[in-house]
Enzyme design. Structure first.
Site, PDB file in Angstrom:
ATOM      1  N   SER A 201       0.838  -1.193   0.000  1.00  0.00           N
ATOM      2  CA  SER A 201       0.000   0.000   0.000  1.00  0.00           C
ATOM      3  C   SER A 201       0.881   1.255   0.000  1.00  0.00           C
ATOM      4  O   SER A 201       1.818   1.362   0.787  1.00  0.00           O
ATOM      5  CB  SER A 201      -0.887  -0.013   1.239  1.00  0.00           C
ATOM      6  OG  SER A 201      -1.651   1.149   1.257  1.00  0.00           O
ATOM      7  N   GLY A 202       0.575   2.159  -0.890  1.00  0.00           N
ATOM      8  CA  GLY A 202       1.334   3.412  -0.961  1.00  0.00           C
ATOM      9  C   GLY A 202       2.575   3.308  -1.824  1.00  0.00           C
ATOM     10  O   GLY A 202       3.369   4.237  -1.903  1.00  0.00           O
ATOM     11  N   THR A 206      -1.687   2.447  -7.956  1.00  0.00           N
ATOM     12  CA  THR A 206      -2.811   3.128  -8.585  1.00  0.00           C
ATOM     13  C   THR A 206      -2.310   4.231  -9.509  1.00  0.00           C
ATOM     14  O   THR A 206      -2.819   4.416 -10.616  1.00  0.00           O
ATOM     15  CB  THR A 206      -3.740   3.694  -7.491  1.00  0.00           C
ATOM     16  OG1 THR A 206      -4.049   2.624  -6.606  1.00  0.00           O
ATOM     17  CG2 THR A 206      -5.005   4.243  -8.074  1.00  0.00           C
ATOM     18  N   ASN A 256      -0.872   5.345   3.119  1.00  0.00           N
ATOM     19  CA  ASN A 256      -1.186   6.022   1.869  1.00  0.00           C
ATOM     20  C   ASN A 256      -2.460   6.854   2.062  1.00  0.00           C
ATOM     21  O   ASN A 256      -3.468   6.327   2.515  1.00  0.00           O
ATOM     22  CB  ASN A 256      -1.395   4.945   0.787  1.00  0.00           C
ATOM     23  CG  ASN A 256      -1.675   5.548  -0.578  1.00  0.00           C
ATOM     24  OD1 ASN A 256      -1.746   6.757  -0.730  1.00  0.00           O
ATOM     25  ND2 ASN A 256      -1.834   4.684  -1.565  1.00  0.00           N
ATOM     26  N   SER A 259      -5.370   5.281  -0.387  1.00  0.00           N
ATOM     27  CA  SER A 259      -5.125   3.849  -0.546  1.00  0.00           C
ATOM     28  C   SER A 259      -6.353   3.157  -1.127  1.00  0.00           C
ATOM     29  O   SER A 259      -7.464   3.328  -0.623  1.00  0.00           O
ATOM     30  CB  SER A 259      -4.787   3.274   0.831  1.00  0.00           C
ATOM     31  OG  SER A 259      -4.600   1.896   0.715  1.00  0.00           O
ATOM     32  N   SER A 260      -6.125   2.392  -2.186  1.00  0.00           N
ATOM     33  CA  SER A 260      -7.261   1.659  -2.770  1.00  0.00           C
ATOM     34  C   SER A 260      -7.526   0.461  -1.880  1.00  0.00           C
ATOM     35  O   SER A 260      -6.627  -0.324  -1.610  1.00  0.00           O
ATOM     36  CB  SER A 260      -6.908   1.166  -4.168  1.00  0.00           C
ATOM     37  OG  SER A 260      -6.063   2.060  -4.796  1.00  0.00           O
ATOM     38  N   GLY A 486      -0.287  -5.666  -2.947  1.00  0.00           N
ATOM     39  CA  GLY A 486       0.861  -6.582  -2.876  1.00  0.00           C
ATOM     40  C   GLY A 486       0.810  -7.385  -1.592  1.00  0.00           C
ATOM     41  O   GLY A 486      -0.125  -7.255  -0.791  1.00  0.00           O
ATOM     42  N   GLU A 488       1.045  -8.629   1.969  1.00  0.00           N
ATOM     43  CA  GLU A 488       0.911  -7.861   3.216  1.00  0.00           C
ATOM     44  C   GLU A 488       1.344  -8.691   4.403  1.00  0.00           C
ATOM     45  O   GLU A 488       1.024  -9.870   4.501  1.00  0.00           O
ATOM     46  CB  GLU A 488      -0.530  -7.356   3.388  1.00  0.00           C
ATOM     47  CG  GLU A 488      -0.833  -6.207   2.455  1.00  0.00           C
ATOM     48  CD  GLU A 488      -2.169  -5.536   2.722  1.00  0.00           C
ATOM     49  OE1 GLU A 488      -2.924  -6.018   3.579  1.00  0.00           O
ATOM     50  OE2 GLU A 488      -2.427  -4.516   2.055  1.00  0.00           O
TER      51      GLU A 488
HETATM   52  N1  LIG Z   1       5.151   8.072 -10.128  1.00  0.00           N
HETATM   53  C1  LIG Z   1       4.842   8.807  -9.080  1.00  0.00           C
HETATM   54  N2  LIG Z   1       5.218  10.096  -9.052  1.00  0.00           N
HETATM   55  C2  LIG Z   1       4.935  10.873  -8.004  1.00  0.00           C
HETATM   56  N3  LIG Z   1       4.277  10.447  -6.914  1.00  0.00           N
HETATM   57  C3  LIG Z   1       3.854   9.177  -6.871  1.00  0.00           C
HETATM   58  C4  LIG Z   1       4.125   8.300  -7.949  1.00  0.00           C
HETATM   59  N4  LIG Z   1       3.622   7.107  -7.633  1.00  0.00           N
HETATM   60  C5  LIG Z   1       3.060   7.258  -6.416  1.00  0.00           C
HETATM   61  N5  LIG Z   1       3.193   8.490  -5.957  1.00  0.00           N
HETATM   62  C6  LIG Z   1       2.727   9.024  -4.658  1.00  0.00           C
HETATM   63  O1  LIG Z   1       2.468   7.950  -3.799  1.00  0.00           O
HETATM   64  C7  LIG Z   1       1.127   8.008  -3.338  1.00  0.00           C
HETATM   65  C8  LIG Z   1       0.558   6.628  -3.248  1.00  0.00           C
HETATM   66  O2  LIG Z   1       0.448   6.089  -4.509  1.00  0.00           O
HETATM   67  P1  LIG Z   1      -0.725   5.046  -4.887  1.00  0.00           P
HETATM   68  O3  LIG Z   1      -0.605   4.792  -6.333  1.00  0.00           O
HETATM   69  O4  LIG Z   1      -2.020   5.535  -4.386  1.00  0.00           O
HETATM   70  O5  LIG Z   1      -0.254   3.825  -4.039  1.00  0.00           O
HETATM   71  P2  LIG Z   1      -0.936   2.362  -3.998  1.00  0.00           P
HETATM   72  O6  LIG Z   1      -1.999   2.354  -5.018  1.00  0.00           O
HETATM   73  O7  LIG Z   1       0.190   1.460  -4.308  1.00  0.00           O
HETATM   74  O8  LIG Z   1      -1.410   2.233  -2.627  1.00  0.00           O
HETATM   75  C9  LIG Z   1       0.408   8.850  -4.370  1.00  0.00           C
HETATM   76  O9  LIG Z   1      -0.652   9.514  -3.787  1.00  0.00           O
HETATM   77  C10 LIG Z   1       1.468   9.804  -4.819  1.00  0.00           C
HETATM   78  O10 LIG Z   1       1.543  10.890  -3.920  1.00  0.00           O
HETATM   79 MG   LIG Z   2      -3.894   2.033  -4.795  1.00  0.00          MG
END
Ligand SMILES: Nc1ncnc2c1ncn2[C@@H]1O[C@H](COP(=O)(O)OP(=O)(O)O)[C@@H](O)[C@H]1O
Ligand SMILES: [Mg+2]
Length: 1127
Positions: A201-202, A206, A256, A259-260, A486, A488
């Protein structure tokens, strides 16, 4: 035990200065440098390492391998060196020695699979190096590793997108667009594609999914010559699905902010590549395992789903009133995490985005408010107070929250509360209603929320899909993107983690198989000898979970039992799996409620608490009926396909255990949907993106080694390395290999062989073990670490060549210096010798000259003595002869003596006379001299006198001329004057030099003065003399009077006087004497002239006196007086 020569060869890589990695508790892997060459002594290998950062070596702590650097680190700062010491008997392969660092040029390599030493620390450092230099993407073979920068990075612009359009992955630096482009190109060739984006997560899953979808939505226009920003409606709708799903499915967690809380598989369908321009024709979203527990409970600092907070913050007043919405703090479901506001997130704006996205997805505004109505109702459900009575839970009928929620849901409030606080049991066909405890009542209340929200979420997904399916997508190509949680592993792991990790095991299995297949394809393509490589598969672990008698099956079994409990489940699991044959299951050391599954990444301990409840996912049938009777048509629509939606995920024709007869359990639904997903994915070509969260604090570009390492292990990247290492991980094209390592063989081979033959020659001449290499069609395949080995040999060779060149160069310089010094020495010697020789010659010359001088001098002295002696001898001889002669004379008769006497006398007289005459001559000569000088004296005097005479003569002539002039003047003056007198001074003056002046009173007076211009220069001396001033005064008297007569007579007298004056002037004579220089000083007048002068003066005075007041004075020229006064 390893053979000595093989070990020796291995130790070549552990020379002084070579670097190796050591495991580090905090940093993951840290680097150390060999402080000395590896040695073998007392049957052990010894290598002394020092810390790369501090570089100090102070003693050594003797650590036996397998190495850990913790001791070393703990010993700091006193101990900065570590001795790796391992008994020879314990060394079996290269992997028992410290893992080596790759050559420096590989530090930032784009693709980690190109590393020569392909092991965990090398991969770890490869990513670290790149990340710290702000390169967030790295390939590891087919996997893209994406580090979350936690900062906006400027690599997602349209400009950059366009750069990737039509490019091969290897042509560009690692980027998520590279993967998207690769998918697109492969899809055009007719193969469906899928991209698995995973990570914790984070980690950025996404976000990555979003970038891929953005790219794919724009891809059709990327290679256009005229880039257009126009997206089709479908593309817009695809992108709009994200905000909807995020609002309803994402929440703030500690890891995050967005977080989805569900898994998502988005399929993008493309039009047929053979029928014109390819574009997105539709899309399909499939979601997995929405986290329900979040709806009713959030840990500290976490939030419920975004949509609730958006509603509370942004709903217009009227709607707020209608829905009974107030601040988020007033709702029990929203305030538990105590974090209703997220930094940098504006819920009001987010709400607008959600509404817009819903509109784009085809949800009319009125329907949107129906959705929000349901959400508001759920919030009120959370606020229903259940009185904590000991046995029977109760709730007030007039509870405001109860009233509001039932109003919004359109259900009967008393029925609703009844089935929350009571339970119906059917025993032998008879129905019994029973009170429940307050916890059970709360659970029942919350189950309503969970069910309704899940239905709502499913409805949204369905609606989105309906909207996205614009065209028929049958038999169309698609690219699927799986954004899934991923692996956990928390302090306490529950049913959710179990499902998530199960999904990850499944994905990992697919991943391994894929990597394996790709690897194998590579070998087959290159036509090399290929034996099955062995690697540990996670098949058994999956079997443990999903097998016929696996954990899920036992869970379902326990869930179906009326009195099934979590504890019973664990006991069952233990009896089934806690056996020596089961390697993937374990009983924890302490406690009886937990069980451990050994996943591929790490062993995870699951707490069985609530497993059954969560799996059952139940809401009582009575409550279902209450809801089914709702007057709210939207709620009825949501619940209409109850059962159906759950079963829908299970592929048709499949029967999920015996539970299928009743409501399927969550576990079985999840398993079925996962199998469905795997089936879909197997039909596609997979691509993998592994997102990694570099630090816990979400700090930009901070790298926490241990955290990254654990994720690398979890995401399976290291597994692929194991697979690669089992084969030939080092692959290089012949051209590249031959170019780089050509210098390891002789120049002739380099010149004659082609790349492949040259590569073969190099490899076979250096690697003695044929199992270490194989030659493919275009590449040479080498076992792990061989490139580094070649690299080291190349380095040695280069060093040798450099030393050789330096040696030759130095020799040339020294030789040239020697030659120069030698020549200079010879020159100096020549000069010195010639100088000495000349000096000796001069010496010799001097000696010779001295001898000559001496001989001459001696000769002259001898001569003088000789001549003296000779003259003495002659005189002596002559005296003797005289004597002898005299004696003989005396013996002769006497001559006439008188005659000789007289002759002698005569002679003396004559002599005397001569002497006297000579004296006289001398006297005469002196006289003549004095006369001559006298004459010369006189001659001078004479010449001076004659020149004086000449001057005097000239003076006399001048004086005469002067005298004549005076005479003339006097005459003229006399004439004029007489004329004047005669004419009574009335006649004009003509050219008379005097100018008449004024008249005075009654008598006319004329004053005369000589104008300056008439003065001659030679008169200046006598300016005040005769002619200087003349004054005559006349009285105008009548003619014939007495006075006139007397006047005439006086004038006559005056005239006389003037005459005499002129006479006296005439009498001036000049006398001169030739020889008397003083003659000039004498008076030129006689003495009586002076007397006459005196007389004249007297007379003049008389005359003056006689003429009363009127007078004419004509003074005698003072020159005469002056001359008289001269001595
Ligand atoms: N390529 C990227 N460039 C800049 N910031 C990113 C990038 N990927 C992720 N982040 C930062 O990380 C945070 C979490 O990403 P997210 O995709 O929501 O994580 P996940 O879906 O894996 O939980 C985003 O809100 C953003 O602030
Ligand atoms: Mg996500």
């Amino acid at each position: 035990m390893i053979e000595t020569d093989v070990l020796q060869r291995l130790l070549l890589d552990y020379q002084k200065g070579s670097r190796a990695y050591f495991k580090h508790a905090l940093h993951g892997w840290s680097m150390a440098e060999a402080a000395s060459d590896a040695t073998i002594s007392s049957n052990a290998v010894h290598i002394l390492f020092k810390d790369v950062d501090s570089g100090e070596v102070k003693g050594a702590s003797n650590l036996e391998g397998p190495q850990t650097i913790e001791n070393w680190c703990a010993a700091k700062p006193n101990k900065q060196a570590i001795e790796f010491k391992l008994a020879l008997s314990k060394i079996n392969s290269a992997s028992d020695l410290p893992p080596l660092k790759n050559p420096d040029f590989m530090d930032h390599v784009d693709d980690l699979s190109l590393l020569s030493h392909l092991h965990e620390p090398a991969v770890f450092w490869g990513i670290k190096n790149r990340f710290l230099s702000k390169r967030i993407y790295t390939y590891s073979g087919m996997v893209l590793i994406a580090m979350n920068p936690f900062e906006r990075v400027d690599i997602y612009t349209d400009e950059i997108m366009r750069k990737f359009g039509g490019k091969k992955r290897a042509e560009m630096t690692p980027h998520i667009y590279g993967i998207a482009e690769e998918c697109y190109r492969a899809m055009l060739e007719g193969k469906n594609q899928s991209v698995v984006v995973s990570g914790e997560s984070g980690a950025g899953k996404t976000q990555s999914t979003r970038y891929i979808m953005q790219y794919l939505a724009a891809v059709d226009s990327l290679t256009d010559s005229e880039p257009s920003n126009l997206r089709s409606e479908t593309e817009e709708a695809v992108l709009a699905s994200n905000p909807i799903l995020e609002s309803f499915g994402n929440a703030k967690t500690t890891r995050n902010d967005n977080s989805s809380r569900f898994g998502k598989f988005v399929q993008l369908f493309f039009s047929n590549p053979y029928s014109g321009k390819v574009h997105i024709t539709g899309a399909k979203v499939q979601t997995y395992l929405l986290e329900r527990s979040r709806l009713i409970y959030q840990p500290d600092t976490e939030r419920n789903y975004h949509i609730f907070y958006q509603l509370c913050a942004a709903a217009p007043l009227a709607e707020k009133k209608m829905l009974g919405l107030t601040a988020w703090k007033n709702f029990a479901y929203l305030r538990q995490g105590n974090a209703g506001v997220i930094r940098n997130v504006n819920d009001v704006e987010e709400f607008r985005t959600t509404q817009e996205a819903l509109s784009t997805a085809g949800v009319p505004v009125a329907l949107q408010w129906e959705i929000f109505r349901i959400c508001a109702a759920l919030l009120h459900i959370g606020n229903i107070e259940i009185a904590p009575n000991r046995d029977a839970a109760s709730c007030s009928e007039i509870d405001a929250a109860l009233i509001k929620c039932t109003e919004l849901l359109g259900i009967n409030s008393s029925e609703f509360i009844q089935w929350i606080t009571k339970k119906q049991n059917i025993i032998r066909g008879e129905k019994f209603v029973k009170n429940v405890k307050s916890e059970a009542a709360v659970a029942a209340r919350d189950s309503v929320t969970k069910v309704i929200y899940t239905k709502l979420f499913d409805w949204l997904v369905k609606t989105i899909n309906k909207n996205l399916m614009r065209e028929s997508t049958d038999s169309q190509q698609f690219i699927g993107v799986l954004d899934i949680y991923g692996f956990e592993h928390f302090a306490t792991n529950s049913f959710e983690q179990f499902c998530i990790n199960y999904a990850n095991e499944k994905l990992q299995q697919e991943f391994n198989a894929h990597v394996f297949r790709i690897e194998q394809e590579g070998y087959i393509q290159e036509g090399i000898q290929w034996t099955m490589i062995e690697f540990t598969d996670n098949k058994q672990c999956i079997e443990l979970i999903e097998g016929k008698l696996g954990i899920l099956a036992l869970l379902d079994e326990e869930s179906r039992l009326q009195n099934g409990t979590d504890a019973n489940l664990v006991t069952k699991l233990n009896t089934h799996f806690a056996t020596p044959s089961q390697k993937f299951y374990a009983k924890p050391r302490f406690g009886t409620t937990d069980f451990v599954v050994k996943h591929y990444a790490v062993s995870v301990q699951y707490a069985s608490h609530n497993f059954i409840d969560k799996n059952k996912d139940s809401m009582s049938d009575e409550l279902k009926q209450v809801l089914a009777k709702s007057t709210n048509p939207f709620l009825r629509e949501l619940l209409a396909d109850d059962q159906v939606s759950a079963i829908a995920a299970v592929p048709a024709g499949k029967v999920v255990g015996r539970a299928s007869a009743k409501t399927p359990t969550l576990g079985s639904v999840f398993k079925a949907s996962l199998q469905d997903l795997m089936a879909t994915m197997r039909k596609t070509e997979s691509h993998y993106i592994r997102c990694i969260k570099p630090n816990m604090a979400k700090e930009p570009f901070q790298f926490e080694g241990a955290m990254v390492l654990s994720q690398l292990q979890a995401c399976g990247v290291l597994e692929t390395i194991k697979i690669s290492n089992a084969g030939y991980p080092n692959k290089l094209e012949y051209a590249i290999f031959a170019t780089r390592y050509g210098l390891l063989v002789d120049a002739l081979s380099r010149a004659t062989f082609d790349n492949k033959a040259l590569t073969m020659k190099i490899v076979t001449s250096i690697l003695t073990d044929p199992s270490k290499y194989q030659f493919g069609k275009t590449k040479v395949f080498l076992k792990n670490g061989q490139i580094a080995f070649f690299e080291n040999r190349r380095k040695d060779r280069v060093r040798h060549l450099v030393v050789l060149t330096q040696k030759n160069f130095k020799r040339t310089i020294i030789q040239r210096n020697y030659e120069r010094t030698k020549a200079a020495t010879i020159t100096i010697q020549t000069f010195a010798r010639s100088f000495l020789a000349r000096k000796r010659l001069t010496e010799k010359k001097k000696v010779r000259s001295a001898i000559v001088i001496q001989s001459l001098w001696r000769a002259s002295r001898a001569k003088a003595v000789f001549s003296k002696q000779k003259s003495l001898i002659i005189r002596l001889q002559s005296a003797i002869r005289i004597q002898t002669a005299r004696k003989t004379r005396l013996s002769l008769p006497m001559r006439d003596s008188a005659t000789s006497v007289s002759l002698e006398n005569t002679l003396s007289t004559l002599t005397k006379t001569v002497v006297v005459q000579v004296g006289q001559i001398a006297a005469l000569q002196s006289k003549v001299g004095s006369y001559e000088s006298q004459i010369n004296n006189w001659k001078g005097k004479y010449e001076a006198a004659s020149s004086e005479i000449g001057i005097l003569k000239e003076e006399i002539v001048d004086l005469k001329a002067e005298r004549d002039m005076y005479k003339e003047e006097r005459d003229f003056f006399a004439n004029t004057l007489s004329n004047c007198i005669q004419d009574g001074l009335l006649a004009p003056f003509g050219d008379f030099p005097f100018i008449p002046d004024t008249n005075e009173d009654s008598c006319t007076v004329a004053r005369f003065s000589l104008p300056e211009s008439k003065l001659k220069p030679e008169w200046t001396e006598r300016r005040e003399s005769i002619l200087a001033h003349a004054r005559v005064s006349f009285a105008p008297m009548p003619r014939g009077s007495e006075l006139r007569d007397s006047l005439i007579s006086s004038l006559k007298t005056q005239n006389e006087f003037l005459k005499s004056t002129v006479e006296s002037l005439r009498s001036v004579q000049h006398r001169s004497s030739i020889y008397q220089v003083g003659i000039r000083s004498k008076s030129i007048y006689e003495e009586d002239d002076i007397l006459a002068e005196a007389e004249r003066e007297r007379q003049k005075a008389l005359l003056n006196r006689r003429i009363t007041n009127r007078y004419s004075v004509m003074r005698r020229p003072p020159m005469a007086v002056k001359s008289a006064e001269d001595p």
